[in-house]
Design an enzyme around this catalytic site. Structure first.
Site, PDB file in Angstrom:
ATOM      1  N   GLU A  50      13.897 -43.657  -4.893  1.00 52.83           N
ATOM      2  CA  GLU A  50      13.727 -43.154  -3.604  1.00 52.83           C
ATOM      3  C   GLU A  50      12.458 -43.272  -2.889  1.00 52.83           C
ATOM      4  O   GLU A  50      11.285 -43.148  -3.468  1.00 52.83           O
ATOM      5  CB  GLU A  50      14.121 -41.506  -4.008  1.00 52.83           C
ATOM      6  CG  GLU A  50      15.106 -40.896  -4.454  1.00 52.83           C
ATOM      7  CD  GLU A  50      15.456 -39.559  -4.777  1.00 52.83           C
ATOM      8  OE1 GLU A  50      14.731 -38.645  -4.280  1.00 52.83           O
ATOM      9  OE2 GLU A  50      16.287 -39.245  -5.437  1.00 52.83           O
ATOM     10  N   ASP A  53      19.093 -44.359 -11.957  1.00 49.82           N
ATOM     11  CA  ASP A  53      17.728 -43.719 -10.844  1.00 49.82           C
ATOM     12  C   ASP A  53      16.531 -43.858 -11.830  1.00 49.82           C
ATOM     13  O   ASP A  53      16.522 -43.455 -12.982  1.00 49.82           O
ATOM     14  CB  ASP A  53      18.107 -42.158 -10.871  1.00 49.82           C
ATOM     15  CG  ASP A  53      18.824 -41.877  -9.465  1.00 49.82           C
ATOM     16  OD1 ASP A  53      18.527 -42.761  -8.641  1.00 49.82           O
ATOM     17  OD2 ASP A  53      19.346 -40.870  -8.859  1.00 49.82           O
ATOM     18  N   GLU A  56      21.438 -41.396   2.270  1.00 46.60           N
ATOM     19  CA  GLU A  56      21.635 -39.900   2.073  1.00 46.60           C
ATOM     20  C   GLU A  56      21.664 -38.992   3.197  1.00 46.60           C
ATOM     21  O   GLU A  56      20.427 -38.925   3.746  1.00 46.60           O
ATOM     22  CB  GLU A  56      21.260 -39.426   0.837  1.00 46.60           C
ATOM     23  CG  GLU A  56      21.792 -38.084   0.410  1.00 46.60           C
ATOM     24  CD  GLU A  56      21.342 -37.375  -0.927  1.00 46.60           C
ATOM     25  OE1 GLU A  56      20.797 -38.367  -1.804  1.00 46.60           O
ATOM     26  OE2 GLU A  56      21.583 -36.236  -1.186  1.00 46.60           O
ATOM     27  N   LYS A 101      17.699 -47.463  -9.062  1.00 50.10           N
ATOM     28  CA  LYS A 101      17.513 -46.855  -7.768  1.00 50.10           C
ATOM     29  C   LYS A 101      16.419 -46.274  -7.552  1.00 50.10           C
ATOM     30  O   LYS A 101      16.112 -45.442  -8.569  1.00 50.10           O
ATOM     31  CB  LYS A 101      18.681 -46.432  -7.384  1.00 50.10           C
ATOM     32  CG  LYS A 101      18.683 -45.260  -6.040  1.00 50.10           C
ATOM     33  CD  LYS A 101      19.984 -44.776  -5.562  1.00 50.10           C
ATOM     34  CE  LYS A 101      20.558 -43.491  -6.318  1.00 50.10           C
ATOM     35  NZ  LYS A 101      19.761 -42.524  -6.156  1.00 50.10           N
ATOM     36  N   ASP A 133      19.968 -39.063 -11.094  1.00 48.07           N
ATOM     37  CA  ASP A 133      18.930 -37.910 -11.530  1.00 48.07           C
ATOM     38  C   ASP A 133      19.759 -36.464 -11.096  1.00 48.07           C
ATOM     39  O   ASP A 133      19.284 -35.512 -11.389  1.00 48.07           O
ATOM     40  CB  ASP A 133      17.667 -37.959 -11.177  1.00 48.07           C
ATOM     41  CG  ASP A 133      17.579 -38.032  -9.474  1.00 48.07           C
ATOM     42  OD1 ASP A 133      18.413 -37.989  -8.886  1.00 48.07           O
ATOM     43  OD2 ASP A 133      16.295 -38.209  -9.056  1.00 48.07           O
ATOM     44  N   SER A 134      20.710 -36.669 -10.354  1.00 46.81           N
ATOM     45  CA  SER A 134      21.430 -35.652 -10.274  1.00 46.81           C
ATOM     46  C   SER A 134      22.076 -34.796 -11.354  1.00 46.81           C
ATOM     47  O   SER A 134      22.501 -33.803 -11.696  1.00 46.81           O
ATOM     48  CB  SER A 134      22.801 -35.678  -9.422  1.00 46.81           C
ATOM     49  OG  SER A 134      23.632 -36.807  -9.788  1.00 46.81           O
TER      50      SER A 134
HETATM   51  O1  KIV Z   1      21.336 -38.639  -8.247  1.00 42.67           O
HETATM   52  C1  KIV Z   1      22.159 -38.905  -7.711  1.00 42.67           C
HETATM   53  O2  KIV Z   1      23.421 -38.527  -8.053  1.00 42.67           O
HETATM   54  C2  KIV Z   1      22.254 -39.333  -6.304  1.00 42.67           C
HETATM   55  C3  KIV Z   1      23.319 -39.551  -5.319  1.00 42.67           C
HETATM   56  C4  KIV Z   1      23.254 -38.370  -4.793  1.00 42.67           C
HETATM   57  C5  KIV Z   1      23.320 -40.525  -4.453  1.00 42.67           C
HETATM   58  O3  KIV Z   1      21.040 -40.274  -5.862  1.00 42.67           O
END
Ligand code: KIV
Length: 260
Positions: A114, A83, A181, A112, A44-45
Site C-alpha cells: 500500500e 499483502d 480502492e 501487494k 491483510d483484511s
Molecule cells: O486486504 C485486502 O483484502 C485488500 C483488498 C481490500 C483489496 O487489500
C-alpha cells in the site's frame, strides 16, 4: 487464468476482465480456484475477517506467511498475491525485500504493498530483485489512522491528479499491477486507460481491468459488515447458523448420533 503475469497483461490488451477474491485458508482457496478465479489475494483484511479486528494494523508478517502457505497449497492455477502487512516494508527497501522474500518462499507469486509516491523507491528495489509487485493506491487501509477512517479517495481534482501521477510513478518503477480502492469510477477508468499494466478495482467502478472483493463480503459471512461497493452473493451467515442450530437441536433431541 494462469499464474503467469503475462496472461494478465494479455487479458488487458484483449479487453478481457480478470477476477480476484481474497482467501485466507485451504478450503476457501480451493473453492475460489474451482470457481475459476484468476487470482487469490491473501489480504491483510484477514485481520478483520478472521481475527475480528476493527482494522488491518495488527496483522503480522508471520501470520501472513502462514496464511499464504496454506492458500498456496490449495491453488495450482490462479495467481497468489500476498499483502505486505503494516510495519513489514515501510522502513526501507531492504526491509521490504526481506519480507517479500519470505512471502514468496511461503508460496506467493506476487506481493501487494500500500502507498503512492513514498513507495516508488521500494517498488523499484523489489522489481530489480525478482519480486513482482502490485501497487495499492486510493484508499489504503493501513493508513486509516492518518486518513481518519475508511474514506473514499481521489474526490478533488488535485487528489485525482496526484493518484494519476502516483500510478505512473509506481508502474515506471516496475509495479506489474495497480490495485485501486474506493476512488471515483471515472478516475479509475482513466488510470486504467493510461497504464499498460493491468489494474484491479474494489469500489472503483467497472472501468478497471479486473475486480477484487473480500470473500467474507461475497459470501455474507459477516452479517455486521456490508461495504456499499461489495455485493453479497450468498447469505452465508444465515446458512451456517441454521446448520449449526440443527446439529445442536439433533444432539439435544437425541436424533444425532444415530444408535448403533
Ligand atoms: O486486504 C485486502 O483484502 C485488500 C483488498 C481490500 C483489496 O487489500
Amino acid at each position: 487464468m494462469s499464474k503467469n503475469l503475462a496472461i494478465w497483461e494479455k487479458a488487458k490488451r484483449e479487453g478481457r476482465k480478470m477476477t480476484m477474491i481474497t482467501a485466507y485458508d485451504y478450503p476457501f482457496a480451493r473453492l475460489a480456484e474451482a470457481a475459476g478465479m484468476d487470482a487469490v489475494l491473501v489480504g491483510d483484511s484477514l485481520g478483520m475477517m478472521i481475527a475480528g479486528d476493527a482494522d488491518t494494523l495488527r496483522v503480522s508478517l508471520e501470520q501472513t506467511e502462514y496464511h499464504v502457505s496454506i492458500v498456496a497449497k490449495a491453488v495450482t492455477r490462479a495467481l497468489v498475491m500476498a499483502d505486505l502487512p503494516f510495519g513489514s516494508f515501510e522502513e526501507s527497501p531492504a526491509q521490504a525485500f526481506a519480507s517479500s522474500a519470505r512471502l514468496l518462499k511461503a508460496g506467493a507469486d506476487m506481493v501487494k504493498l500500500e502507498g503512492g509516491a513514498p513507495m516508488v523507491e521500494t517498488v523499484a528495489f523489489l522489481s530489480r530483485r525478482a519480486i513482482p509487485v502490485c501497487a495499492h493506491i486510493g484508499l489504503t487501509p493501513q493508513h486509516v489512522r492518518q486518513l481518519g477512517g475508511f474514506k473514499r479517495q481521489g474526490k478533488t481534482p488535485d487528489a485525482a491528479a496526484k493518484l494519476i501521477e502516483d500510478a505512473h510513478a509506481l508502474t515506471e518503477a516496475g509495479a506489474r499491477m495497480v490495485l485501486m480502492e474506493a476512488i471515483p469510477a471515472e478516475l479509475a477508468a482513466e488510470i486504467t486507460r493510461q497504464l499498460t499494466v493491468p489494474t484491479i478495482g474494489i469500489g472503483a467502478g467497472p472501468g478497471t481491468d479486473g475486480q477484487v472483493l473480500v470473500m467474507h463480503d461475497v459470501l455474507g459471512l459477516n452479517p455486521d459488515r456490508a461495504p456499499g461497493f461489495a455485493k453479497r452473493y450468498l447469505d452465508g451467515a444465515d446458512l451456517v447458523r441454521t446448520a449449526l442450530a440443527q446439529y445442536a437441536e439433533e444432539v439435544r433431541g437425541g436424533s444425532f448420533p444415530p444408535a448403533g
